[in-house]
Design a protein around this motif. Structure first.
Motif, PDB file in Angstrom:
ATOM      1  N   ARG A   2      -4.940  17.637 -20.492  1.00  0.00           N
ATOM      2  CA  ARG A   2      -6.248  17.651 -19.849  1.00  0.00           C
ATOM      3  C   ARG A   2      -6.458  16.334 -19.120  1.00  0.00           C
ATOM      4  O   ARG A   2      -6.246  15.270 -19.684  1.00  0.00           O
ATOM      5  CB  ARG A   2      -7.364  17.834 -20.881  1.00  0.00           C
ATOM      6  CG  ARG A   2      -7.300  19.129 -21.668  1.00  0.00           C
ATOM      7  CD  ARG A   2      -8.558  19.311 -22.492  1.00  0.00           C
ATOM      8  NE  ARG A   2      -8.473  20.471 -23.341  1.00  0.00           N
ATOM      9  CZ  ARG A   2      -8.133  20.427 -24.622  1.00  0.00           C
ATOM     10  NH1 ARG A   2      -7.842  19.281 -25.178  1.00  0.00           N
ATOM     11  NH2 ARG A   2      -8.080  21.527 -25.343  1.00  0.00           N
ATOM     12  N   GLY A   3      -6.899  16.414 -17.873  1.00  0.00           N
ATOM     13  CA  GLY A   3      -7.164  15.192 -17.141  1.00  0.00           C
ATOM     14  C   GLY A   3      -6.834  15.335 -15.673  1.00  0.00           C
ATOM     15  O   GLY A   3      -6.740  16.446 -15.140  1.00  0.00           O
ATOM     16  N   LYS A   4      -6.638  14.213 -15.016  1.00  0.00           N
ATOM     17  CA  LYS A   4      -6.375  14.191 -13.578  1.00  0.00           C
ATOM     18  C   LYS A   4      -5.173  13.311 -13.277  1.00  0.00           C
ATOM     19  O   LYS A   4      -5.022  12.247 -13.867  1.00  0.00           O
ATOM     20  CB  LYS A   4      -7.606  13.658 -12.829  1.00  0.00           C
ATOM     21  CG  LYS A   4      -7.436  13.613 -11.319  1.00  0.00           C
ATOM     22  CD  LYS A   4      -8.666  13.056 -10.643  1.00  0.00           C
ATOM     23  CE  LYS A   4      -8.473  12.964  -9.138  1.00  0.00           C
ATOM     24  NZ  LYS A   4      -9.654  12.383  -8.457  1.00  0.00           N
ATOM     25  N   THR A  20       0.661  15.381 -26.288  1.00  0.00           N
ATOM     26  CA  THR A  20      -0.662  15.982 -26.179  1.00  0.00           C
ATOM     27  C   THR A  20      -1.622  15.000 -25.518  1.00  0.00           C
ATOM     28  O   THR A  20      -1.653  13.822 -25.865  1.00  0.00           O
ATOM     29  CB  THR A  20      -1.200  16.379 -27.563  1.00  0.00           C
ATOM     30  OG1 THR A  20      -1.126  15.249 -28.439  1.00  0.00           O
ATOM     31  CG2 THR A  20      -0.378  17.506 -28.158  1.00  0.00           C
ATOM     32  N   ASN A  22      -5.646  14.648 -24.597  1.00  0.00           N
ATOM     33  CA  ASN A  22      -7.005  15.174 -24.687  1.00  0.00           C
ATOM     34  C   ASN A  22      -7.779  14.933 -23.402  1.00  0.00           C
ATOM     35  O   ASN A  22      -8.467  15.816 -22.907  1.00  0.00           O
ATOM     36  CB  ASN A  22      -7.743  14.549 -25.871  1.00  0.00           C
ATOM     37  CG  ASN A  22      -7.386  15.237 -27.171  1.00  0.00           C
ATOM     38  OD1 ASN A  22      -7.208  16.441 -27.201  1.00  0.00           O
ATOM     39  ND2 ASN A  22      -7.262  14.473 -28.236  1.00  0.00           N
ATOM     40  N   SER A  23      -7.691  13.729 -22.868  1.00  0.00           N
ATOM     41  CA  SER A  23      -8.378  13.415 -21.616  1.00  0.00           C
ATOM     42  C   SER A  23      -7.729  12.170 -21.026  1.00  0.00           C
ATOM     43  O   SER A  23      -7.781  11.101 -21.630  1.00  0.00           O
ATOM     44  CB  SER A  23      -9.863  13.163 -21.866  1.00  0.00           C
ATOM     45  OG  SER A  23     -10.508  12.756 -20.697  1.00  0.00           O
ATOM     46  N   TRP A  44      -9.038  10.346 -26.224  1.00  0.00           N
ATOM     47  CA  TRP A  44      -9.964  10.671 -25.146  1.00  0.00           C
ATOM     48  C   TRP A  44     -10.144   9.501 -24.166  1.00  0.00           C
ATOM     49  O   TRP A  44     -10.077   8.343 -24.537  1.00  0.00           O
ATOM     50  CB  TRP A  44     -11.324  11.045 -25.726  1.00  0.00           C
ATOM     51  CG  TRP A  44     -11.265  12.235 -26.627  1.00  0.00           C
ATOM     52  CD1 TRP A  44     -11.102  12.217 -27.992  1.00  0.00           C
ATOM     53  CD2 TRP A  44     -11.324  13.603 -26.264  1.00  0.00           C
ATOM     54  NE1 TRP A  44     -11.051  13.496 -28.487  1.00  0.00           N
ATOM     55  CE2 TRP A  44     -11.192  14.368 -27.442  1.00  0.00           C
ATOM     56  CE3 TRP A  44     -11.471  14.260 -25.049  1.00  0.00           C
ATOM     57  CZ2 TRP A  44     -11.214  15.756 -27.437  1.00  0.00           C
ATOM     58  CZ3 TRP A  44     -11.500  15.658 -25.049  1.00  0.00           C
ATOM     59  CH2 TRP A  44     -11.368  16.380 -26.239  1.00  0.00           C
ATOM     60  N   LYS A 275      -6.398  30.879 -18.717  1.00  0.00           N
ATOM     61  CA  LYS A 275      -5.547  29.713 -18.964  1.00  0.00           C
ATOM     62  C   LYS A 275      -5.157  29.050 -17.646  1.00  0.00           C
ATOM     63  O   LYS A 275      -5.167  27.818 -17.523  1.00  0.00           O
ATOM     64  CB  LYS A 275      -4.298  30.132 -19.745  1.00  0.00           C
ATOM     65  CG  LYS A 275      -3.399  28.982 -20.131  1.00  0.00           C
ATOM     66  CD  LYS A 275      -2.194  29.476 -20.910  1.00  0.00           C
ATOM     67  CE  LYS A 275      -1.272  28.319 -21.261  1.00  0.00           C
ATOM     68  NZ  LYS A 275      -0.062  28.782 -21.983  1.00  0.00           N
ATOM     69  N   LEU A 278      -8.124  27.091 -16.294  1.00  0.00           N
ATOM     70  CA  LEU A 278      -8.349  25.860 -17.058  1.00  0.00           C
ATOM     71  C   LEU A 278      -7.317  24.801 -16.706  1.00  0.00           C
ATOM     72  O   LEU A 278      -7.612  23.602 -16.700  1.00  0.00           O
ATOM     73  CB  LEU A 278      -8.311  26.157 -18.568  1.00  0.00           C
ATOM     74  CG  LEU A 278      -9.488  26.969 -19.125  1.00  0.00           C
ATOM     75  CD1 LEU A 278      -9.233  27.333 -20.581  1.00  0.00           C
ATOM     76  CD2 LEU A 278     -10.793  26.183 -19.008  1.00  0.00           C
ATOM     77  N   GLU A 279      -6.088  25.225 -16.435  1.00  0.00           N
ATOM     78  CA  GLU A 279      -5.014  24.291 -16.103  1.00  0.00           C
ATOM     79  C   GLU A 279      -5.004  23.936 -14.622  1.00  0.00           C
ATOM     80  O   GLU A 279      -4.173  23.147 -14.168  1.00  0.00           O
ATOM     81  CB  GLU A 279      -3.664  24.888 -16.510  1.00  0.00           C
ATOM     82  CG  GLU A 279      -3.503  25.040 -18.031  1.00  0.00           C
ATOM     83  CD  GLU A 279      -2.201  25.730 -18.404  1.00  0.00           C
ATOM     84  OE1 GLU A 279      -1.513  26.239 -17.493  1.00  0.00           O
ATOM     85  OE2 GLU A 279      -1.881  25.776 -19.604  1.00  0.00           O
TER      86      GLU A 279
END
Length: 335
Positions: A2-4, A20, A22-23, A44, A275, A278-279
């Protein structure tokens, strides 16, 4: 993940397996590299930036002083909340970066904890595992851990020296050349201690290691979709539902199980679409694909027409959509 991610001017981002995020915010500038190893755990609001947003110059020589530098991240590293990782950092395997720490250029050695602004060594001789400590019962269960797979040692024969990696990557120009290099020298190097480094480690005799027992990138055979638009249509929900209707209508048992199979297919299709959204996966329009005209013929197939009619009927079920469907199926079959 998750993120940019923002990659500029031929930058290389390599992410290992089983990590993994998270952000996270990744900013990659000026053709440099950010390499992540395997099994890294990111909390995060973490950000990595291998360069500054604007130029800084020496006031006497007028020469620029703040060139971008690559970031190399080893295996099994835990990043606390709101960690910052700046240009020129090498984080060796098994370490922990404390929450809100600012990690600028230099080495972070294996099996150690770093924290603060700027980040400093807090403790050596540690290892960590992914089990959560939030539950009291788990606290009792994990008072002792006899595992040794997260305790690292320096091995000069297999060590992926960031200096040597950087020298080779700087020589490469195309994306394909870089892909081949990271596959052969990073992905194929599966040794536990490939990114392990300690303060007293002597890297002066390190060579660029390549595991000759692994298949080289040039030997790989990639599968390509010859007719992408046709493939898309045949894997659409309409086509798949129609196929189920046809195959299950050939027996009494098939008719009984048809509603359950249709429901399962529709559910899985919607989950995959959710999915993808979200991705952030963007699917190009069908008409932009080279075999678009061929795909139109697939839409005239019985399977696609039946599936489309079923979807339309389901959307209007409260208006007697399924009654209309019976007449529509008869009409489609006659055509």
């Amino acid at each position: 993940m998750r993120g940019k991610t923002d990659i500029r001017t031929n930058g290389l981002l390599f992410v290992g397996q089983n990590s993994t995020f998270n952000s996270i915010m990744i900013l990659l500038h000026e053709g440099k590299n950010i390499i992540f190893g395997n099994d890294c755990m990111f909390s995060w609001n973490i950000w990595l930036r291998n360069g500054d947003a604007h130029m800084i110059y020496d006031s006497k020589t007028h020469q620029r002083t703040n060139f971008s530098k690559s970031i190399y991240i080893g295996d099994h590293i835990w990043y606390g909340q709101e960690v910052a990782i700046l240009k020129g950092v090498f984080v060796a395997s098994g370490s922990v970066l404390g929450a809100k720490s600012v990690n600028s250029g230099g080495m972070k050695f294996s099996n150690a904890i770093y924290a603060g602004n700027p980040a400093k060594l807090i403790k050596e001789g540690i290892f960590w595992s992914r089990e959560s400590s939030c539950d009291c019962e788990q606290t009792k269960q994990y008072e002792f851990n006899e595992r040794k797979d997260f305790i690292y040692e320096f091995e000069k024969e297999v060590f992926l020296n960031p200096i040597l990696l950087e020298q080779e990557l700087d020589k490469l120009e195309s994306a394909l050349q870089k892909l081949e290099f990271v596959f052969d020298y990073i992905h194929n190097n599966t040794h536990k201690n490939r990114f392990a480094l300690f303060e007293n480690s002597d890297t002066s005799e390190c060579m660029l290691y390549k595991d000759e027992s692994k298949p080289a990138f040039k030997t790989l055979k990639f599968k390509t979709i010859k007719n992408p638009a046709v493939f898309r249509v045949k894997n659409s929900l309409s086509y798949r539902l129609g196929q189920i209707m046809i195959s299950h209508s050939k027996s009494f048992k098939g008719y009984l199980t048809m509603p359950f199979t249709l429901f399962k297919c529709s559910k899985e299709f919607k989950q995959n679409r959710t999915k993808q959204k979200l991705e952030g996966i963007k699917i190009p329009p069908l008409e932009n694909l080279i075999d678009y005209k061929q795909s139109l013929a697939c839409k005239n197939h019985l399977s696609y027409k039946l599936g489309s009619a079923l979807i339309k009927a389901h959307k209007a079920w409260y208006k007697g959509g399924y009654i209309w469907l019976c007449f529509e199926i008869f009409k489609i079959k006659r055509a």
